[in-house]
Design an enzyme around this catalytic site. Structure first.
Site, PDB file in Angstrom:
ATOM      1  CG  LEU A 496      -1.791  -1.180   1.487  1.00  0.00           C
ATOM      2  CD1 LEU A 496      -2.707  -1.124   2.849  1.00  0.00           C
ATOM      3  CD2 LEU A 496      -2.919  -1.017   0.139  1.00  0.00           C
ATOM      4  N   GLY A 497       1.977   0.960   0.419  1.00  0.00           N
ATOM      5  CA  GLY A 497       2.936   2.333   0.628  1.00  0.00           C
ATOM      6  C   GLY A 497       4.279   1.957   1.560  1.00  0.00           C
ATOM      7  N   GLY A 502      10.487   0.909   6.355  1.00  0.00           N
ATOM      8  CA  GLY A 502       9.757  -0.139   5.814  1.00  0.00           C
ATOM      9  C   GLY A 502       8.628  -0.016   4.756  1.00  0.00           C
ATOM     10  CG  ASP A 626       6.748  12.107  11.472  1.00  0.00           C
ATOM     11  OD1 ASP A 626       6.693  13.236  10.947  1.00  0.00           O
ATOM     12  OD2 ASP A 626       7.079  10.833  11.214  1.00  0.00           O
ATOM     13  NE  ARG A 630       5.544  12.902   6.693  1.00  0.00           N
ATOM     14  CZ  ARG A 630       5.703  14.013   7.028  1.00  0.00           C
ATOM     15  NH1 ARG A 630       4.948  15.023   6.293  1.00  0.00           N
ATOM     16  NH2 ARG A 630       6.562  14.267   8.036  1.00  0.00           N
ATOM     17  CG  ASN A 631       3.070  10.237   9.514  1.00  0.00           C
ATOM     18  OD1 ASN A 631       3.364   9.545   9.134  1.00  0.00           O
ATOM     19  ND2 ASN A 631       4.049  11.168  10.088  1.00  0.00           N
ATOM     20  CG  ASP A 644       4.376   6.780  11.045  1.00  0.00           C
ATOM     21  OD1 ASP A 644       5.037   6.586  11.970  1.00  0.00           O
ATOM     22  OD2 ASP A 644       4.445   6.527   9.603  1.00  0.00           O
TER      23      ASP A 644
END
Length: 732
Positions: A496-497, A502, A626, A630-631, A644
């Protein structure tokens, strides 16, 4: 005595007459008066025919007020009042009368004049003037009495010029070369008045414009405004705007604009290019110096070309696509992703996004006979599609040397004969248990031949990986022991990404009575130290304790045993989020093949979800460190979950965390105090939340466009901050 009695009788007769007729009359009228400035003056007025009338004084059509106005009763319908000024000034002179209203009708007395005598007062005061050096000019002054006549005397630079002249007076000066002061005196029989002091200014060139700023910036034009500097005592009539840029971009010619207003639009710029701009303004004598340069970068545009040389390499395990990356000139912006679109038959599939100029896709069979094309995308949109290519299997060579043909036929016949002999023997023996399983069924069964594999062929299966084999702390093992899931219950799917440490893969988690789609975070195979593995598992340990609808929750942890490796690879099992991460979702709303509109209400819901999730983490003494779009993940109902936690830290005492070593950090989301001294608090998470809100409002744009990561600290320390997005309302 007899005279006073007669007057009293007449007043009574008049009063009786007024009462009888209902007519309003004035028994006393104001009288003309001439008074010296500073003395007192008093006007009187009396009205008959009304009960308690409201008598009003007027001067030159305007109502006037007196702080000591009194009303005296002279009889039943007879009233008197006065208007007085204790210290008369020139402005008190004029025409006065009194008024009264009755039954909608206004009654006015005869007017009277107050004439104020005193020193002259100025009807034309000398004004400042600005002149070219040596150029002739005139000065004017006028004053009036009473009493008249009034004479005017001029003073220039502290010296008397000429003699007295009747008012009004004009003084002609042949020219001066430096600034000089002047005033005039007015004289009558009452005394002398002195005007204000004026200045003769010498015209000079204007100073440079100030406060140059960008009002709006688009792909190919910019609108700027500025504040005019010192005009040089001469009105500015125009300004010249000069644009500069790198040698490889087209530079517009200087723009001449009439002022005011002090603003201009410059067109003909190139997208995603660095420019500088400055302004000079003109008055009667010439141009000012230029303002300081203002630097700006034009916004991005969609790429002008499609990626070239799209090729593919198909194998049994994967499909590899490659193409030639566009250079910066062709992109007209900062590359966000390459979008790969594939269609099978007449059905177009979901597009895929890749950062690099290649794509590795698993499950190659699903792409057979598909048509594939690629385009480049910036934050503004995607450029043209490349020429599509067809994914076809590699041709298989069927050419066999002639001399081997008969050998193959003979071998085939021999094999068939051997198989027939085995079947015959098996039928004779009815049934035989082989070491490889039950080979044949009993007589009478419907099928002639079947085969059931035994459990093993004398091989030993590797033991299930355990937390003990990882070399992590006992506290961490105890924390994760009850959420450890055997690897055999997971069936991993496509990726998926990918991230720095990782990848995230789609998977199916099977239990005894059910199965569910999940997402699995898998550590990179080349990360082999216990330290990196422990960091990954700490993230899972944090998530185990979370229970909030806007914070992603842990399903479990699994360990993947790798052949030839001492340590297994940790896999963190999370809920499957249908719409992926928030940043990609925002990008697709603008850049996708089928862009969709996100209402402001939806964007605000995204922000509220993130805020609720972060508040929950803060209350549990967790610093995320963070937080970014995106998270954050989006589930099927478009609910945002904060995710995340790879950089997260729990605070056990105090309210801050200080990072002890330098690591790769998302600098455009990090607060200024964190950049300067590695200090992280809940307040630094609030900063990151602000940047994340900016991402949401810009539908996924990169923060601080045009500013490199290495420049962020200097940019912020100067006081610069993220600019309000163009389509963001001020209240937002």
């Amino acid at each position: 005595m007899s005279l006073l009695l007669g007057v009293f009788v007449l007043i009574l007769l008049g009063l009786d007459s007024a009462k009888a007729s209902g007519v309003v009359t004035f028994s006393r009228q104001p009288q003309n008066q001439t008074v010296t400035q500073g003395n007192a003056v008093r006007l009187g007025c009396a009205v008959m025919g009304l009960s308690e009338p409201d008598i009003v004084w007027r001067k030159d059509q305007s109502k006037v007020y007196s702080t000591d106005q009194m009303f005296l009763s002279l009889g039943e319908l007879h009233w008197e009042t006065f208007y007085s000024v204790r210290s008369v000034q020139q402005q008190d002179g004029g025409r006065y009368w009194c008024e009264v209203e009755s039954e909608g009708q206004t009654y006015s007395s005869e007017p009277a004049w107050i004439t104020v005598e005193g020193v002259p007062h100025f009807s034309l005061v000398p004004q400042d003037v600005a002149v070219v050096p040596g150029e002739a000019f005139n000065l004017s002054c006028a004053a009036v009495g009473p009493p008249d006549p009034v004479e005017v005397l001029w003073w220039l630079g502290g010296e008397q010029v000429g003699g007295p002249e009747p008012s009004p007076s004009t003084l002609h000066i042949t020219g001066v070369n430096s600034s000089v002061k002047f005033y005039c005196e007015a004289k009558n029989t009452r005394g002398i008045s002195v005007s204000r002091t004026g200045t003769v200014h010498i015209k000079v060139l204007p100073s440079a414009p100030e406060d140059l700023q960008v009002l709006s910036l688009e792909e190919n034009n910019i609108t700027v405004s500025w504040s005019p500097g010192f005009s040089g005592y001469s009105p500015l009539h125009s300004c010249s705007v000069q644009v500069s840029g790198p040698p490889w971009v087209r530079i517009p010619s200087p723009v001449q604009v009439l002022v005011p207003p002090h603003r201009v639009s410059v067109s003909g710029l190139r997208s995603h290019s660095d420019y500088s701009l400055r302004v000079s303004c003109w008055n009667q004598l010439g141009p000012s110096p230029h303002s300081d340069w203002i630097n700006f970068t034009t916004p991005e545009s969609v790429p002008m070309l499609a990626p070239r040389n799209l090729t593919f390499d198909l194998s049994d395990s994967q499909l590899i696509l490659r193409w030639v990356a566009l250079d910066e000139d062709e992109l007209q912006g900062k590359l966000q992703a390459y979008k790969v679109q594939w269609s099978l038959g007449s059905e177009t599939q979901e597009p895929l996004l890749f950062k690099d100029s290649s794509a590795v896709l698993s499950g190659p069979g699903r792409f057979l006979n598909a048509s594939v094309q690629v385009s480049a995308c910036t934050s503004v949109g995607c450029g043209p599609w490349s020429r599509p290519i067809q994914i076809l299997p590699k041709p298989v060579s069927l050419l066999v040397p002639r001399r081997h043909l008969w050998s193959g036929v003979l071998l085939g016949l021999l094999g068939a004969s051997a198989l027939g002999l085995m079947v015959a023997i098996g039928a004779h023996r009815r049934r035989k248990d082989s070491p490889f399983g039950s080979a044949f069924k009993p007589v009478g069964s419907d099928s002639l031949v079947s085969f059931s594999a035994a459990r093993s062929f004398n091989r030993t299966e590797p033991p299930e990986a355990s937390l003990d084999s990882l070399g992590v702390s006992a506290e961490l093992k105890a924390k994760l022991q009850d959420v450890l899931i055997p690897e055999r219950q997971l069936s991993l799917g496509h990726v998926l990404g990918k991230g720095e440490f990782g990848s995230v893969r789609e998977a199916v988690l099977k239990t005894e009575d059910s199965s569910q789609k999940v997402a699995v975070k898998v550590l990179k195979n080349d990360i082999t130290t216990s330290c990196d593995i422990e960091q990954c598992l700490k993230e899972a340990a944090y998530m185990k304790d979370f229970s909030h609808r806007n914070v992603i929750q842990l399903i479990g942890v699994s360990l993947h045993r790798r052949p030839g490796q001492r340590l297994p690879v940790p896999m963190v099992i999370l809920p499957f989020m249908k719409h992926g991460d928030l940043h990609t979702f925002l990008l697709l709303s603008r850049l996708g093949e089928n862009p969709f509109n996100l209402e402001l209400q939806t964007l605000v819901c995204f922000m509220l979800d993130v805020a609720r999730g972060m508040e929950y983490l803060s209350n549990k003494n967790i610093i995320h460190r963070d937080l970014a779009a995106r998270n954050c993940m989006l589930d099927e109902d478009l609910r945002v979950c904060v995710a995340d936690f790879g950089l997260s830290k729990r605070i056990y005492s105090g309210d801050y965390y200080r990072q002890g070593s330098v690591s790769k950090l998302p600098v455009k989301w990090i607060a200024l105090e964190s950049l300067s001294d590695n200090l992280y608090t809940s307040q630094s998470d609030v900063w990151a939340f602000g940047v994340t809100m900016w991402e949401v409002m810009t539908r996924g744009q990169t923060p601080y466009p045009g500013v490199e990561n290495s420049e962020i600290y200097e940019y912020l320390i100067k006081g610069e901050r993220l600019k309000r997005p163009p389509d963001c309302r001020p209240d937002m």
